[in-house]
Design a protein around this motif. Structure first.
Motif, PDB file in Angstrom:
ATOM      1  N   ILE A 138       6.400   4.507  -1.880  1.00  0.00           N
ATOM      2  CA  ILE A 138       6.170   3.394  -0.966  1.00  0.00           C
ATOM      3  C   ILE A 138       5.026   3.764  -0.024  1.00  0.00           C
ATOM      4  N   VAL A 139       4.251   2.759   0.358  1.00  0.00           N
ATOM      5  CA  VAL A 139       3.174   2.946   1.330  1.00  0.00           C
ATOM      6  C   VAL A 139       3.577   2.238   2.611  1.00  0.00           C
ATOM      7  N   VAL A 140       3.441   2.930   3.723  1.00  0.00           N
ATOM      8  CA  VAL A 140       3.745   2.366   5.037  1.00  0.00           C
ATOM      9  C   VAL A 140       2.438   2.221   5.803  1.00  0.00           C
ATOM     10  N   SER A 141       2.114   1.014   6.235  1.00  0.00           N
ATOM     11  CA  SER A 141       0.915   0.779   7.027  1.00  0.00           C
ATOM     12  C   SER A 141       1.294   0.566   8.484  1.00  0.00           C
ATOM     13  N   ASN A 142       0.357   0.872   9.373  1.00  0.00           N
ATOM     14  CA  ASN A 142       0.669   0.851  10.808  1.00  0.00           C
ATOM     15  C   ASN A 142       0.422  -0.493  11.480  1.00  0.00           C
ATOM     16  N   SER A 143      -0.041  -1.492  10.720  1.00  0.00           N
ATOM     17  CA  SER A 143      -0.282  -2.819  11.295  1.00  0.00           C
ATOM     18  C   SER A 143      -0.491  -3.817  10.166  1.00  0.00           C
ATOM     19  N   MET A 144      -0.452  -5.100  10.504  1.00  0.00           N
ATOM     20  CA  MET A 144      -0.739  -6.122   9.503  1.00  0.00           C
ATOM     21  C   MET A 144      -2.206  -6.052   9.075  1.00  0.00           C
ATOM     22  N   PHE A 145      -3.069  -5.645   9.998  1.00  0.00           N
ATOM     23  CA  PHE A 145      -4.483  -5.493   9.667  1.00  0.00           C
ATOM     24  C   PHE A 145      -4.652  -4.435   8.581  1.00  0.00           C
ATOM     25  N   THR A 146      -3.991  -3.291   8.748  1.00  0.00           N
ATOM     26  CA  THR A 146      -4.057  -2.224   7.751  1.00  0.00           C
ATOM     27  C   THR A 146      -3.392  -2.660   6.449  1.00  0.00           C
ATOM     28  N   HIS A 147      -2.277  -3.372   6.571  1.00  0.00           N
ATOM     29  CA  HIS A 147      -1.582  -3.896   5.392  1.00  0.00           C
ATOM     30  C   HIS A 147      -2.538  -4.750   4.552  1.00  0.00           C
ATOM     31  N   ASP A 148      -3.311  -5.599   5.217  1.00  0.00           N
ATOM     32  CA  ASP A 148      -4.247  -6.466   4.506  1.00  0.00           C
ATOM     33  C   ASP A 148      -5.389  -5.664   3.887  1.00  0.00           C
ATOM     34  N   LEU A 149      -5.838  -4.619   4.588  1.00  0.00           N
ATOM     35  CA  LEU A 149      -6.886  -3.755   4.032  1.00  0.00           C
ATOM     36  C   LEU A 149      -6.394  -3.043   2.777  1.00  0.00           C
ATOM     37  N   ASP A 150      -5.148  -2.554   2.812  1.00  0.00           N
ATOM     38  CA  ASP A 150      -4.572  -1.884   1.642  1.00  0.00           C
ATOM     39  C   ASP A 150      -4.568  -2.816   0.433  1.00  0.00           C
ATOM     40  N   ARG A 151      -4.206  -4.061   0.685  1.00  0.00           N
ATOM     41  CA  ARG A 151      -4.124  -5.033  -0.408  1.00  0.00           C
ATOM     42  C   ARG A 151      -5.512  -5.419  -0.907  1.00  0.00           C
TER      43      ARG A 151
END
Length: 225
Positions: A138-151
């Protein structure tokens, strides 16, 4: 729960964001261990600057792989690319990858395209960062901004867990009281506060551009007008 945390450095002299983040893990999960790349010794081809960081991560992974069956932890936590070469079958321990941002996004938005750093970060580093994410349960991102960058950058889905904040310190207070606590001018003069290293990647170039427009004066590490 105890974690084995693989990260760029475990040096007590480095107090950057990720290092503070890791130290909080050890408070939350007593008995956890942080291993920095310096513990892995010389990295293969570590003298080749464009691949220095991925090779340090490789040396770290080889160190962890050699500990298979002897790791006193319930989970392995990797930071960014520091897990791209873990032997998952050999280790047989769940892996969580922490995403604090993406090298691909950093290169695109904060490094001039005229710099070789742009291509090293955006092509080489981002490749191994993506592999580090893909090599985790699993990948844990520190914000929705980072979550969107990961995607967007890597096609990786992540779970958002925001950074913990000490609300005893970071809380709304009256402007006058806040200025007094920080040792700033208590008058009506507007004060701009820049947080981060004074470099292009942290957006300092934006502050330099607006400085003459707004009549900002520099006072050591403080800027005021």
């Amino acid at each position: 729960m105890k974690a084995l945390i693989l990260t760029a450095t475990a040096s007590p002299h480095v107090k950057a964001g990720i290092e503070i983040y890791n130290s909080q893990f050890c408070r939350i999960f007593p008995g956890s261990q942080i291993i920095g790349a310096e513990a892995a010794g010389d990295a293969p081809f570590g003298w080749v600057k464009p691949i220095k960081e991925p090779m340090r991560a490789l040396a770290m992974c080889r160190l962890a792989n050699g500990m298979a069956g002897k790791i006193d932890a319930d989970v392995i936590i990797t930071q960014g690319m520091y897990g791209w070469a873990l032997d998952r079958k050999k280790l047989e321990i769940p892996v969580i990858n922490i995403s604090h941002g993406t090298y691909a996004g950093l290169a695109a938005d904060a490094i001039p395209k005229t710099s070789l750093e742009h291509y090293r970060t955006g092509i080489i580093y981002s490749h191994f960062e993506k592999k580090g994410m893909q090599n985790a349960d699993i990948v844990v991102s520190n914000s929705m901004f980072t979550h969107d960058l990961d995607r967007i950058n890597y096609g990786v889905e992540s779970e958002v867990i925001y950074n913990a904040i000490d609300t005893a310190v970071f809380r709304p207070v009256a402007k006058k009281a806040a200025r007094k606590k920080l040792g700033l001018d208590s008058g009506k003069k507007q004060i701009g506060l820049f947080v981060g290293r004074q470099e292009h990647q942290k957006g300092f170039d934006v502050l330099e551009r607006i400085q003459p427009v707004f009549g900002i004066e520099r006072h050591g590490h403080r800027l005021a007008r």
